[in-house]
Design a protein around this motif. Sequence first.
Motif, PDB file in Angstrom:
ATOM      1  N   GLN A 257      -5.565 -35.760   4.745  1.00 24.12           N
ATOM      2  CA  GLN A 257      -4.697 -36.749   5.390  1.00 24.12           C
ATOM      3  C   GLN A 257      -3.682 -37.358   4.421  1.00 24.12           C
ATOM      4  OE1 GLN A 257      -4.576 -37.870   8.603  1.00 24.12           O
ATOM      5  NE2 GLN A 257      -6.148 -36.457   9.317  1.00 24.12           N
ATOM      6  N   TRP A 310      -6.860 -45.785   9.385  1.00 32.68           N
ATOM      7  CA  TRP A 310      -5.778 -46.211  10.269  1.00 32.68           C
ATOM      8  C   TRP A 310      -5.025 -47.426   9.743  1.00 32.68           C
ATOM      9  CZ3 TRP A 310      -4.014 -42.598  12.948  1.00 32.68           C
ATOM     10  CH2 TRP A 310      -4.855 -41.617  13.476  1.00 32.68           C
ATOM     11  N   TYR A 313      -2.572 -45.970   7.328  1.00 38.73           N
ATOM     12  CA  TYR A 313      -1.393 -45.443   8.012  1.00 38.73           C
ATOM     13  C   TYR A 313      -0.414 -46.565   8.352  1.00 38.73           C
ATOM     14  CZ  TYR A 313      -2.361 -40.481   8.934  1.00 38.73           C
ATOM     15  OH  TYR A 313      -2.526 -39.126   8.813  1.00 38.73           O
TER      16      TYR A 313
END
Length: 448
Positions: A257, A310, A313
């Motif tokens: 990721q 998350w 992100y």
Amino acid sequence: MVGTVSTYRHVIALTGPLLPLVSFFARLPVAMSQFGSVLLVAETSGSLATAGIVGGTLSAGQVVFGPLLGRLADRHGQRPVVLAAAAVNALATAALVAGALGGLATAPLAAIGAVTGASVPLIGPLARTRSVALAHRAKADEKTVGAVHSLEGTLDEVSFVFGPALVGLAALVAHPAVALGGAAALVAVFGTAYALHPTAAVTAGTPAPRRADGARRARHPRVVHAVRGSLALQGAMFGACQAGIASLTAQLGVPGQAGIVYAAMGVVSAAVGLALGALPARFGLRLRWRVATGAALVLSVPLLFTETLWPLYLVVTVLGAAYAPHLITAFALTERVVEPARLAESMAFAASSLVAGQAAALAVSGRLAESYGPAGAFAVAVGAAALCLAIALVTRVPSARPRTQAPARIQAGDPARDPAAPKLFIPAQRTGSAEDSAAGSGSGYAGR
């Protein structure tokens, strides 16, 4: 919105639709070679230390020789310099691939990496210089010059998002050698196309002025050195974020990721950079510099407290909104205050400062991440952002372009002087009012 679109239409009319496209593909190898060389050497040698050494020498070559290539372009024109650099870089990149696949020892691989970095054609800085020269030749107003910087900054950002992504995709589907081989092909084809584009005539070079014995070159204004320091710190933010993101995603068990998170930051940064053309003229370069660096500090602090994917992100994506404004402002400040005859060298020096800061911070923050976790690396980014803001606050920035600074000399290819020069479509534009000049006008330009 309509006004912004109209401004960018003027920019494309100045450069022609082909030049931004060619320069974009010519920039990709720069973004691909660093990451690609590390992946390739790590894959073929099985040693991350060897990969780091080769990647480091590649960065060092670019940092040391980048300004020299810029100076050569100022003196002899972009066309011969880019043609030579593209040829050498393509051959050096191909040699690096062959050497890695052939199992060369660390020292010769590092030497080839240094040559690869030293011969990077610097399309980003040179494209800025060329586009600005085209704008000045057309007597474009500061708003259009600002849009030139925004467009060039956006192309840089997009190239540094797609470059590593292409490397990662090629490594996943085939082998890192495919990625570096593709970089060699791109620089050979599109670097040559950029050099041969008709607009190269506006950057035909200015011979170095003769100086009396013992005389020194004129010094740059202090703001130039402050901007270079600010760019080095911006590079440190990039390097620290890369290390921190890699550390956190690995800690969470999703190392794949990391590239996607970093790409998301780059996409947002590019979008915001393109949108800067919509800012009104009252936002001058000094104000934009301070706002961009202040935003980078405020938006980077949450990184210290980010522990899951998350939120990572979210924080990194929002942080990207501060990066492009700072980069575009820094290059615009450089273009405003340096002598036109030294613009390519100064742009190259600015770009090299960014690379140097990134390489240094990546090494330091990587060690901190190993010892203290992701927060150790992210702390480097926050510290660099704080220093950036401090520089922006204490540096005196001229409110308008110096009156003594004339547009870049056009030795050859000037349609007004050279009948053989290519005729470009140049739309009629106003030059900007005296009030605009005094205020540091330029929606896109004056505020960067």
